[in-house]
Design a protein around this motif. Structure first.
Motif, PDB file in Angstrom:
ATOM      1  N   CYS A  80       0.786  -1.249  -0.052  1.00  0.00           N
ATOM      2  CA  CYS A  80       0.006   0.046  -0.011  1.00  0.00           C
ATOM      3  C   CYS A  80       1.172   1.190  -0.093  1.00  0.00           C
ATOM      4  N   VAL A  81       0.661   2.103  -1.021  1.00  0.00           N
ATOM      5  CA  VAL A  81       1.273   3.243  -0.961  1.00  0.00           C
ATOM      6  C   VAL A  81       0.903   4.220  -0.028  1.00  0.00           C
ATOM      7  N   VAL A  82      -0.100   4.057   0.453  1.00  0.00           N
ATOM      8  CA  VAL A  82      -0.579   5.117   1.804  1.00  0.00           C
ATOM      9  C   VAL A  82       0.196   4.773   2.855  1.00  0.00           C
ATOM     10  N   ASN A  83       0.320   3.555   3.282  1.00  0.00           N
ATOM     11  CA  ASN A  83       0.887   3.399   4.582  1.00  0.00           C
ATOM     12  C   ASN A  83       2.241   2.489   4.655  1.00  0.00           C
ATOM     13  N   GLY A  84       2.491   2.138   3.455  1.00  0.00           N
ATOM     14  CA  GLY A  84       3.490   1.102   3.452  1.00  0.00           C
ATOM     15  C   GLY A  84       5.078   1.949   3.604  1.00  0.00           C
TER      16      GLY A  84
ATOM     17  N   ALA B  43       7.409   1.231   6.836  1.00  0.00           N
ATOM     18  CA  ALA B  43       8.740   0.538   6.733  1.00  0.00           C
ATOM     19  C   ALA B  43       9.737   1.527   6.549  1.00  0.00           C
ATOM     20  N   ARG B  44       9.562   2.565   7.375  1.00  0.00           N
ATOM     21  CA  ARG B  44      10.520   3.789   7.214  1.00  0.00           C
ATOM     22  C   ARG B  44      11.870   3.337   7.966  1.00  0.00           C
ATOM     23  N   GLU B  45      12.191   2.362   8.686  1.00  0.00           N
ATOM     24  CA  GLU B  45      13.336   1.785   9.184  1.00  0.00           C
ATOM     25  C   GLU B  45      14.023   0.973   7.969  1.00  0.00           C
ATOM     26  N   ALA B  46      13.542   0.745   6.966  1.00  0.00           N
ATOM     27  CA  ALA B  46      14.033  -0.212   5.613  1.00  0.00           C
ATOM     28  C   ALA B  46      15.182   0.837   5.013  1.00  0.00           C
ATOM     29  N   ASP B  47      16.245   0.236   4.725  1.00  0.00           N
ATOM     30  CA  ASP B  47      17.228   0.954   3.892  1.00  0.00           C
ATOM     31  C   ASP B  47      16.502   1.232   2.620  1.00  0.00           C
ATOM     32  N   ILE B  48      15.767   0.492   1.857  1.00  0.00           N
ATOM     33  CA  ILE B  48      14.977   0.676   0.872  1.00  0.00           C
ATOM     34  C   ILE B  48      13.777  -0.328   0.528  1.00  0.00           C
ATOM     35  N   GLY B  49      12.889   0.392  -0.147  1.00  0.00           N
ATOM     36  CA  GLY B  49      11.706  -0.546  -0.344  1.00  0.00           C
ATOM     37  C   GLY B  49      10.680   0.051  -1.539  1.00  0.00           C
ATOM     38  N   ILE B  50       9.850  -0.879  -1.764  1.00  0.00           N
ATOM     39  CA  ILE B  50       8.797  -0.489  -2.647  1.00  0.00           C
ATOM     40  C   ILE B  50       7.459  -0.741  -2.195  1.00  0.00           C
ATOM     41  N   ALA B  51       6.524  -0.331  -2.773  1.00  0.00           N
ATOM     42  CA  ALA B  51       5.217  -0.095  -2.307  1.00  0.00           C
ATOM     43  C   ALA B  51       4.272  -0.070  -3.457  1.00  0.00           C
ATOM     44  N   GLY B  52       3.295  -0.883  -3.447  1.00  0.00           N
ATOM     45  CA  GLY B  52       2.264  -1.060  -4.637  1.00  0.00           C
ATOM     46  C   GLY B  52       1.101  -0.015  -4.509  1.00  0.00           C
ATOM     47  N   GLY B  53       0.711   0.437  -5.825  1.00  0.00           N
ATOM     48  CA  GLY B  53      -0.566   1.006  -5.824  1.00  0.00           C
ATOM     49  C   GLY B  53      -1.624   0.458  -6.770  1.00  0.00           C
TER      50      GLY B  53
ATOM     51  N   ASP C 287      -1.965  -0.410 -10.171  1.00  0.00           N
ATOM     52  CA  ASP C 287      -1.190  -0.691 -11.361  1.00  0.00           C
ATOM     53  C   ASP C 287       0.001   0.173 -11.133  1.00  0.00           C
ATOM     54  N   CYS C 288       0.544   0.770 -10.255  1.00  0.00           N
ATOM     55  CA  CYS C 288       1.618   1.301 -10.044  1.00  0.00           C
ATOM     56  C   CYS C 288       2.412   1.225  -8.614  1.00  0.00           C
ATOM     57  N   GLY C 289       3.315   2.104  -8.419  1.00  0.00           N
ATOM     58  CA  GLY C 289       4.112   1.914  -7.063  1.00  0.00           C
ATOM     59  C   GLY C 289       5.117   2.823  -7.047  1.00  0.00           C
TER      60      GLY C 289
ATOM     61  N   PHE D 192      10.885   4.043  -2.142  1.00  0.00           N
ATOM     62  CA  PHE D 192      11.104   4.375  -1.021  1.00  0.00           C
ATOM     63  C   PHE D 192      12.604   4.242  -0.464  1.00  0.00           C
ATOM     64  N   VAL D 193      13.153   5.198   0.208  1.00  0.00           N
ATOM     65  CA  VAL D 193      14.433   4.971   0.967  1.00  0.00           C
ATOM     66  C   VAL D 193      14.357   5.428   2.137  1.00  0.00           C
ATOM     67  N   ARG D 194      14.255   4.791   3.308  1.00  0.00           N
ATOM     68  CA  ARG D 194      14.199   5.135   4.690  1.00  0.00           C
ATOM     69  C   ARG D 194      12.780   6.030   4.840  1.00  0.00           C
ATOM     70  N   GLY D 195      11.642   5.628   4.073  1.00  0.00           N
ATOM     71  CA  GLY D 195      10.474   6.056   4.370  1.00  0.00           C
ATOM     72  C   GLY D 195      10.205   7.387   3.574  1.00  0.00           C
ATOM     73  N   GLU D 196      11.178   7.586   2.856  1.00  0.00           N
ATOM     74  CA  GLU D 196      11.035   8.922   1.774  1.00  0.00           C
ATOM     75  C   GLU D 196      10.833   8.442   0.362  1.00  0.00           C
ATOM     76  N   GLN D 197       9.572   8.880  -0.087  1.00  0.00           N
ATOM     77  CA  GLN D 197       9.479   8.373  -1.632  1.00  0.00           C
ATOM     78  C   GLN D 197      10.244   8.909  -2.567  1.00  0.00           C
ATOM     79  N   LYS D 198      11.027   8.330  -3.427  1.00  0.00           N
ATOM     80  CA  LYS D 198      11.972   8.611  -4.434  1.00  0.00           C
ATOM     81  C   LYS D 198      11.654   8.661  -5.785  1.00  0.00           C
ATOM     82  N   MET D 199      10.640   7.981  -5.937  1.00  0.00           N
ATOM     83  CA  MET D 199       9.935   7.864  -7.379  1.00  0.00           C
ATOM     84  C   MET D 199       8.738   6.977  -7.611  1.00  0.00           C
ATOM     85  N   ARG D 200       7.842   7.414  -8.505  1.00  0.00           N
ATOM     86  CA  ARG D 200       6.642   6.564  -8.698  1.00  0.00           C
ATOM     87  C   ARG D 200       6.764   5.951 -10.261  1.00  0.00           C
ATOM     88  N   LEU D 201       6.380   4.603 -10.218  1.00  0.00           N
ATOM     89  CA  LEU D 201       6.917   3.643 -11.253  1.00  0.00           C
ATOM     90  C   LEU D 201       5.660   2.699 -11.511  1.00  0.00           C
TER      91      LEU D 201
END
Length: 345
Positions: free
Chosen positions: A295-299, A303-313, A315-317, A320-329
């Motif tokens: 979920c792009v809302v809460n994900g 997971a803000r303590e993760a070094d890096i991650g992805i969250a889905g929406g 058909d997109c997602g 993010f890095v340390r909880g900060e969104q970097k790009m939509r894909l």
């Protein structure tokens, strides 16, 4: 802190990193097949391997396997003290035996002398399913106290021969019983402990029982070397052991993947995506935490303590890095971009 022994080149106890063991399921007379399995175990991260030595023919095979093994080998001996001596002469890095079931003091001393001359430690292997009849009569059934008393009775036989290069295990298929026995023993002795749950079952159930028993003890600071016993390919034991060590916080390195359990907000194939991420990063040794969220809302926040991650929406997602969104894909680009970014870390 426990005492330290050396199993070949692998330190066990005394603050050394917790080592991983497994046991071959090949016949010890099958030298070629055993060496192939040892190569697979070593590649998976196993550090010590045990082989059954039930007769003289197996002892000859064991000696041949020792010559070419990539891992230090433990000879598993029952009843016949002569096989322990042959295994020691053949290159064993450790002997697993119960001194009380191989005969009189002269036989115990013969095994001790063979091991002492070659600096080979002995593992005393107590099992809840094979306790001495006198202990079963005393306690009524296998109890933590019975397992501990059995262990100390075997220890005394070796100490009476002035031998203290000892490792101890007190295994049971009953997880709480096994845990209580190890805790009780660790309060009374500083001999290093080989921990494990025995006869756990298939890979699924066996991994759960082992995670409870082994992981629980490790979290309490108990345990120097581990074997996850599974009715499965021995390589799977090593995979499970590595995961347990990492989850217990006693082994660092490699990727830690976290993912949410899905809910009604999930709009992507999160289960499939998480599995693909896990497979893609199976050999990555970077000490990072990677999040796969649905979920792009809460994900990103969860997971803000993760070094890096992805969250889905829908058909997109997002990446993010340390909880900060970097790009939509677009959904199809989430995994490739995640892997590219991890490569840069």
């Amino acid at each position: 802190m426990t005492k330290r022994i050396m199993v070949g080149s692998v330190p066990v106890g005394g603050g050394a990193p917790v080592s991983i063991q497994s046991m071959l399921n090949t016949r010890t007379t099958d030298v070629e097949g055993s060496l192939a399995q040892l190569d697979a175990l070593a590649a998976a991260g196993c550090q010590i391997a045990r082989l059954a030595v039930p007769d003289r023919e197996a002892a000859r095979g064991f000696a041949e396997i020792c010559r070419y093994s990539p891992l230090p080998l433990v000879a598993d001996i029952h009843f016949d003290y002569r096989l322990a001596i042959l295994a020691a002469e053949g290159g064993a890095a450790k002997i697993r035996i119960n001194p009380g079931n191989i005969g009189g003091e002269d036989r115990v001393r013969a095994v001790v002398d063979a091991c002492r001359a070659r600096h080979i430690p002995i593992r005393i292997g107590v099992n809840g399913g094979s306790l001495d009849k006198a202990l079963l009569q005393k306690y009524g059934h296998p109890t933590p106290e019975a397992l501990v008393e059995s262990a100390f009775s075997h220890i005394r036989l070796l100490e009476d021969c002035d031998f203290t290069d000892i490792c101890v295990s007190m295994k049971s298929s009953n997880v709480p019983l096994m845990m209580q026995a190890y805790r009780l023993f660790s309060e009374q002795s500083d001999y290093p402990l080989h921990i494990g749950v025995t006869e756990t079952g298939t890979e699924y159930m066996g991994t759960i029982k082992s995670a409870m028993g082994i992981g629980g003890l490790l979290c309490m600071g108990i345990g120097d070397t581990v074997r996850v016993s599974l009715t499965a390919d021995p390589v799977r034991e090593v995979v499970a052991a590595k995961a347990i060590l990492k989850a217990a916080g006693v082994r660092q390195g490699g990727v830690n993947i976290i993912s949410c359990p899905t809910c009604g907000r999930t709009r992507i194939d999160l289960i499939g995506l998480a599995n693909r991420v896990e497979q893609a990063l199976a050999d990555c040794e970077k000490p990072i935490t990677v999040a796969v969220m649905g979920c792009v809302v809460n994900g990103p926040g969860e997971a803000r303590e993760a070094d890096i991650g992805i969250a889905g929406g829908e058909d997109c997602g997002v990446l993010f890095v340390r909880g900060e969104q970097k790009m939509r894909l677009p959904y199809d680009e989430l995994l490739p971009e995640l892997l590219r970014q991890i490569e840069k870390l």
